[in-house]
Structure formats: structure tokens, C-alpha cells
Design a protein around this motif. Structure first.
Motif, mmCIF file in Angstrom:
data_model
loop_
_atom_site.group_PDB
_atom_site.id
_atom_site.type_symbol
_atom_site.label_atom_id
_atom_site.label_comp_id
_atom_site.label_asym_id
_atom_site.label_seq_id
_atom_site.Cartn_x
_atom_site.Cartn_y
_atom_site.Cartn_z
ATOM 1 N N ALA A 112 -2.480 -25.527 40.920
ATOM 2 C CA ALA A 112 -3.567 -24.918 40.137
ATOM 3 C C ALA A 112 -3.787 -23.467 40.574
ATOM 4 N N GLU A 113 -3.724 -23.238 41.882
ATOM 5 C CA GLU A 113 -3.892 -21.874 42.378
ATOM 6 C C GLU A 113 -2.765 -20.970 41.884
ATOM 7 N N LEU A 114 -1.549 -21.446 41.975
ATOM 8 C CA LEU A 114 -0.402 -20.641 41.548
ATOM 9 C C LEU A 114 -0.415 -20.390 40.044
ATOM 10 N N ALA A 115 -1.058 -21.298 39.296
ATOM 11 C CA ALA A 115 -1.132 -21.137 37.843
ATOM 12 C C ALA A 115 -2.209 -20.145 37.424
ATOM 13 N N GLY A 116 -3.066 -19.742 38.388
ATOM 14 C CA GLY A 116 -4.063 -18.738 38.063
ATOM 15 C C GLY A 116 -5.505 -19.173 38.165
ATOM 16 N N ALA A 117 -5.788 -20.248 38.918
ATOM 17 C CA ALA A 117 -7.170 -20.692 39.096
ATOM 18 C C ALA A 117 -8.016 -19.572 39.691
ATOM 19 N N ASP A 118 -9.259 -19.478 39.228
ATOM 20 C CA ASP A 118 -10.172 -18.464 39.781
ATOM 21 C C ASP A 118 -10.705 -18.900 41.141
ATOM 22 N N PHE A 119 -10.963 -20.208 41.278
ATOM 23 C CA PHE A 119 -11.502 -20.771 42.513
ATOM 24 C C PHE A 119 -10.811 -22.103 42.798
ATOM 25 N N ILE A 120 -10.655 -22.399 44.076
ATOM 26 C CA ILE A 120 -10.178 -23.701 44.538
ATOM 27 C C ILE A 120 -11.235 -24.267 45.465
ATOM 28 N N ASP A 121 -11.666 -25.494 45.191
ATOM 29 C CA ASP A 121 -12.640 -26.172 46.056
ATOM 30 C C ASP A 121 -11.869 -27.121 46.971
ATOM 31 N N ILE A 122 -11.962 -26.871 48.259
ATOM 32 C CA ILE A 122 -11.255 -27.697 49.244
ATOM 33 C C ILE A 122 -12.236 -28.126 50.322
ATOM 34 N N GLU A 123 -12.162 -29.395 50.724
ATOM 35 C CA GLU A 123 -13.095 -29.922 51.708
ATOM 36 C C GLU A 123 -12.877 -29.266 53.075
#
Length: 309
Positions: free
Chosen positions: A82-93
Motif C-alpha cells: 500500500a505504501e509503495l502504491a502511494g498511500a498517504d498514511f500507514i497505520d502500524i501498531e
């Protein structure tokens, strides 16, 4: 100070459903959270290709209140895609961030969830999260008391990084409605009643229309309306609409229970500008007491109809 964003989780089962919601012309949110753990056919590229607003991608495991029960490597790999596809934000614990291979493209929201309580050491936990690899801190805990609500709001007051701090459960609505007053980065709301991804989420349209979410600021005066008869949200909406018509910078938050005197004491530092209970108060009289103005015909008509129910 930046405006607090209103975020809706897309906890749907297909990519097509997620895209349809994002492309709705009357969407009442500023930003959306794509819940990969709910999708049977997760396709970050397709969703990002249709985005009309910033998107957060989350892949929540069952242990953290999510819907994913598969392997950890597979879970983190989909976040990476998702990040490599262009996500604006990644939510990770917070307990998984060290295993996430960040590529520097998305802003990282490092999160902590507790569906059982609001731990006493929460401020210390947040300080550690702030010192770690993230751009935004997110905390969501269950509020069992008003002291828990104040503890969560206190995180926003003491934040050193952009912060999302929410209390879950019936009392947690206070933290959602008042997020803009205390500078929250964003607040989560449900797409509609029955589509909550966490306990206590309020429908996004109610946040905008009933609680005037977009106009709440640090200067907004706060009032509580306690209503055990099931009319609390309707009364709050009527009072908030009347205040809007009168250009009064206040917001009424409804609570299902509580003693007004005790609430006034507990929330002294909020500060709380007024509190009343449906047991012994009339909304129109409270409006006059709180604003110094006479209620307009629309509010009087509402109060009259309420008395007939």
C-alpha cells in the motif's frame, strides 16, 4: 494550528465497495481509513487510483481489535504494498513498527489500542511512541470513567507530535466531538449508524450537522446535556443549531448519565461552561442561561414537540 480532520474507516468487504464510498459526491469526511483487514480482495492500487482525499491504510490484526487472523509477515507485506502504491498514511501498531520496512513515502501513524481499559501509564507510553519512528501518534483506549476521558484529552494537551487520542465506549464521544478543541490531528467517525469500527464512534454526518465539528476550535465553549431518556443527541443537535443561528461559539455534548454537580467538578479544567440534566432542566431555559439570549422559534418548537412525546 491545523484544522482537525474528520476520518471515516472503510470497514467494507470488497475493493469495489470502498471505491464507491470514496467517490460518493456527498461524502461527509476529510480523510478515509482503508481497513485492509476487512477486504476479501485487497487492491491498494485500485483504491488509490480512485481517491478523492488522503487515505490511511490499516491492516489490523485480531489481537488489536482488527479482522486479520493470518500470518504477521503477510499482514505487514500488504501494508508495504500500500505504501509503495502511494498511500498517504500507514497505520502500524507500536509493537510492530520495528518490523515494518518503511520506504519513506507514506507518513507513519504509530498506534496503540486497548479495548479493556485506559492504562495509568498511558502518558509514559505515548512519550515512548513519540520518540520512536513515526510522524503521528495514535492512541485509542476504553474509557470506564470520566477520569479516563480526561486522561485521553490530556494526551492532546501534552502532545509533542501530531496526535490522535480517542476514548472508546459510551463516554468516549466527548473526546471525538472535542478533538478539534484540543488540537487532535484527526477524529474517527463511522460512515453510518451500525457501521462503527470501534465502540463509541459517531456517524460522520451527525458530527458535522449535529455537533458543528468543522467550527469547533480552542475557543469553543463546552456544555454538557445529561439525558437518560434517549433524547440526548436530538436535544444537543437542537441546541447546537440554535447556537449556530445566533453565532454563539459553543457546542453541546450529550451524555447518557451523570450528576451535573459532579460533572462540573470533574471537568473544571476542561473548562466546562455549563451542564444540565433532562431530569430537572428545560433545553430552552438552558439555552438562555448559557448564551444570554432568548431561544428562537425553531428551538421553542423543538422543545414543545419534545414535551409531547
Amino acid at each position: 494550528m491545523n484544522r482537525t480532520l474528520l476520518c471515516v474507516p472503510l470497514a467494507v468487504s470488497t475493493t469495489e465497495e470502498a471505491v464507491a464510498i470514496l467517490q460518493s459526491p456527498d461524502r461527509p469526511f476529510d480523510i478515509a481509513e482503508v481497513r485492509l483487514d476487512y477486504l476479501s480482495d485487497p487492491n491498494p492500487e485500485q483504491i488509490l487510483g480512485a481517491k478523492p482525499c488522503p487515505l490511511i491504510f490499516t491492516h489490523r490484526a485480531a489481537r488489536d481489535g482488527g479482522n486479520w487472523s493470518g500470518g504477521e509477515d503477510e499482514r505487514l507485506d500488504l501494508l508495504r504494498k500500500a505504501e509503495l502504491a502511494g498511500a498517504d498514511f500507514i497505520d502500524i501498531e507500536a509493537d510492530a513498527v520495528s518490523r515494518h520496512h518503511w520506504h519513506g513515502r507514506a507518513r507513519r501513524i504509530v498506534s496503540y489500542h486497548n479495548f479493556s481499559e485506559t492504562p495509568a501509564n498511558l502518558p509514559e507510553m505515548v512519550r515512548q511512541m513519540e520518540e520512536g519512528p513515526c510522524e503521528i501518534v495514535k492512541v485509542a483506549t476504553l474509557a470506564r470513567s470520566h477520569a479516563d476521558v480526561l486522561a485521553v484529552l490530556g494526551l492532546l494537551k501534552a502532545a509533542n507530535k501530531p496526535t490522535i487520542a480517542l476514548a472508546m465506549g459510551p463516554l468516549g464521544g466527548i473526546t471525538r466531538i472535542l478533538g478539534p478543541k484540543f488540537g487532535a490531528f484527526l477524529v474517527f467517525a463511522s460512515l453510518a449508524t451500525g457501521q462503527e469500527s470501534a465502540p463509541g464512534q459517531i456517524p460522520a454526518k451527525d458530527m458535522v450537522q449535529h455537533y458543528r465539528f468543522g467550527s469547533i476550535s480552542p475557543e469553543t465553549r463546552v456544555y454538557f446535556w445529561v439525558d437518560a431518556f434517549g433524547h440526548g443527541r436530538r436535544v444537543a443537535a437542537a441546541l447546537n443549531s440554535a447556537m449556530k443561528r445566533a453565532n454563539h461559539y459553543g457546542v453541546v455534548v450529550d451524555l447518557p448519565e451523570g450528576d451535573p454537580s459532579e460533572l462540573a467538578r470533574v471537568y473544571t479544567d476542561l473548562p466546562l461552561a455549563g451542564v444540565a440534566s433532562a431530569l430537572n432542566a428545560d433545553p430552552a431555559a438552558c439555552y438562555t442561561s448559557w448564551t444570554g439570549s432568548k431561544p428562537d422559534p425553531l428551538l421553542l418548537d423543538f422543545c414543545s414537540s419534545l414535551g409531547k412525546r
